[in-house]
Design a protein around this motif. Structure first.
Motif, mmCIF file in Angstrom:
data_model
loop_
_atom_site.group_PDB
_atom_site.id
_atom_site.type_symbol
_atom_site.label_atom_id
_atom_site.label_comp_id
_atom_site.label_asym_id
_atom_site.label_seq_id
_atom_site.Cartn_x
_atom_site.Cartn_y
_atom_site.Cartn_z
ATOM 1 N N GLY A 184 0.827 -1.214 0.000
ATOM 2 C CA GLY A 184 0.000 0.000 0.000
ATOM 3 C C GLY A 184 0.853 1.253 0.000
ATOM 4 O O GLY A 184 0.564 2.225 -0.706
ATOM 5 N N PHE A 191 -2.978 -2.933 3.433
ATOM 6 C CA PHE A 191 -2.802 -2.176 2.201
ATOM 7 C C PHE A 191 -3.403 -0.776 2.297
ATOM 8 O O PHE A 191 -2.752 0.220 1.993
ATOM 9 C CB PHE A 191 -3.414 -2.941 1.020
ATOM 10 C CG PHE A 191 -3.263 -2.228 -0.292
ATOM 11 C CD1 PHE A 191 -2.127 -2.424 -1.063
ATOM 12 C CD2 PHE A 191 -4.237 -1.358 -0.747
ATOM 13 C CE1 PHE A 191 -1.977 -1.757 -2.275
ATOM 14 C CE2 PHE A 191 -4.095 -0.687 -1.952
ATOM 15 C CZ PHE A 191 -2.962 -0.884 -2.726
ATOM 16 N N LYS A 192 -4.670 -0.704 2.693
ATOM 17 C CA LYS A 192 -5.386 0.571 2.749
ATOM 18 C C LYS A 192 -4.682 1.553 3.689
ATOM 19 O O LYS A 192 -4.529 2.725 3.367
ATOM 20 C CB LYS A 192 -6.823 0.335 3.194
ATOM 21 C CG LYS A 192 -7.689 1.567 3.225
ATOM 22 C CD LYS A 192 -9.104 1.197 3.648
ATOM 23 C CE LYS A 192 -9.944 2.419 3.892
ATOM 24 N NZ LYS A 192 -11.268 2.068 4.412
ATOM 25 N N ASN A 193 -4.223 1.059 4.844
ATOM 26 C CA ASN A 193 -3.511 1.917 5.787
ATOM 27 C C ASN A 193 -2.213 2.441 5.188
ATOM 28 O O ASN A 193 -1.867 3.610 5.354
ATOM 29 C CB ASN A 193 -3.202 1.160 7.083
ATOM 30 C CG ASN A 193 -4.449 0.665 7.746
ATOM 31 O OD1 ASN A 193 -4.868 -0.450 7.467
ATOM 32 N ND2 ASN A 193 -5.046 1.477 8.589
ATOM 33 N N LEU A 239 -1.502 2.820 1.976
ATOM 34 C CA LEU A 239 -1.843 3.779 0.925
ATOM 35 C C LEU A 239 -2.210 5.132 1.534
ATOM 36 O O LEU A 239 -1.703 6.176 1.108
ATOM 37 C CB LEU A 239 -3.001 3.243 0.079
ATOM 38 C CG LEU A 239 -3.503 4.141 -1.039
ATOM 39 C CD1 LEU A 239 -2.428 4.325 -2.105
ATOM 40 C CD2 LEU A 239 -4.767 3.552 -1.657
ATOM 41 N N LEU A 240 -3.059 5.116 2.547
ATOM 42 C CA LEU A 240 -3.519 6.372 3.149
ATOM 43 C C LEU A 240 -2.398 7.122 3.865
ATOM 44 O O LEU A 240 -2.340 8.348 3.806
ATOM 45 C CB LEU A 240 -4.684 6.105 4.111
ATOM 46 C CG LEU A 240 -5.975 5.645 3.450
ATOM 47 C CD1 LEU A 240 -7.029 5.302 4.490
ATOM 48 C CD2 LEU A 240 -6.500 6.700 2.482
#
Length: 185
Positions: free
Chosen positions: A40, A99-101, A103-104
């Motif tokens: 991510g 992944f989301k963490n 990416l953010l």
């Protein structure tokens, strides 16, 4: 060229939101389970890099924007220097999701924006490093290696850092000061 490589190493391997998250994930979940987080981060890193690369010429050709970026970059690096110099080992452990963490955290990471703005517009390089897509690729790889190494050695870094954090912080602070000076050459 040497100053550009030094800039990449310092910015990729010194503490920031992504490296700290990577280290904590490595400590709490291990390397293998932390790979989605790192992926991510790499995707977020790439997105920011591509966007900035598309506008790097405008940054590089406009002396006012370049001067402003150098001021902002110097202020941010000074802020990091201060916090690194006075920081102490973290006592709280956090749960890292994936992944989301990753990416953010990259999309909201000021250090990453400054990394690409400075690396893609402030350095005049020749050869392969003069080609923007090549330079972008090297920067993404170096940044990703930074977070992966913090993940891989998370537990080791934690133990060494807790024992020798003053020395570690002093060395990083000196490297950050060198980066500030180098921005203005």
């Amino acid at each position: 060229m040497n100053s550009f490589i030094l800039f990449l190493i310092i910015m990729s391997f010194t503490p920031g939101p992504n490296t700290i998250m990577a280290m904590l994930s490595g400590q709490n979940r291990g390397f293998k389970k932390s790979l989605p987080l790192n992926l991510g981060m790499a995707v977020g890193f790439s997105i920011i890099g591509i966007i900035i690369m598309l506008f790097a010429e405008q940054f590089g050709d406009n002396m006012k924007i370049l001067f402003l970026m150098k001021i902002l970059g110097s202020l941010y690096l000074s802020y990091l220097t201060y916090h690194v110099y006075y920081s102490k080992p973290a006592k709280n452990k956090m749960i890292i999701l994936g992944f989301k963490n990753g990416l953010l955290v990259q999309l909201s990471n000021v250090k990453v924006y400054l990394y690409f703005i400075t690396g893609l517009s402030a350095y005049s390089l020749t050869g392969k490093f003069g080609i923007m897509p090549y330079r972008l690729l090297v920067m993404v790889i170096m940044g990703s290696l930074g977070t992966l190494s913090w993940t891989l050695f998370g537990k080791l870094i934690e133990n060494v850092y807790k024992r020798h954090y003053k020395i570690f912080n002093n060395v990083i602070a000196i490297f950050l000061i060198v980066s500030i000076i180098d921005l203005w050459r």
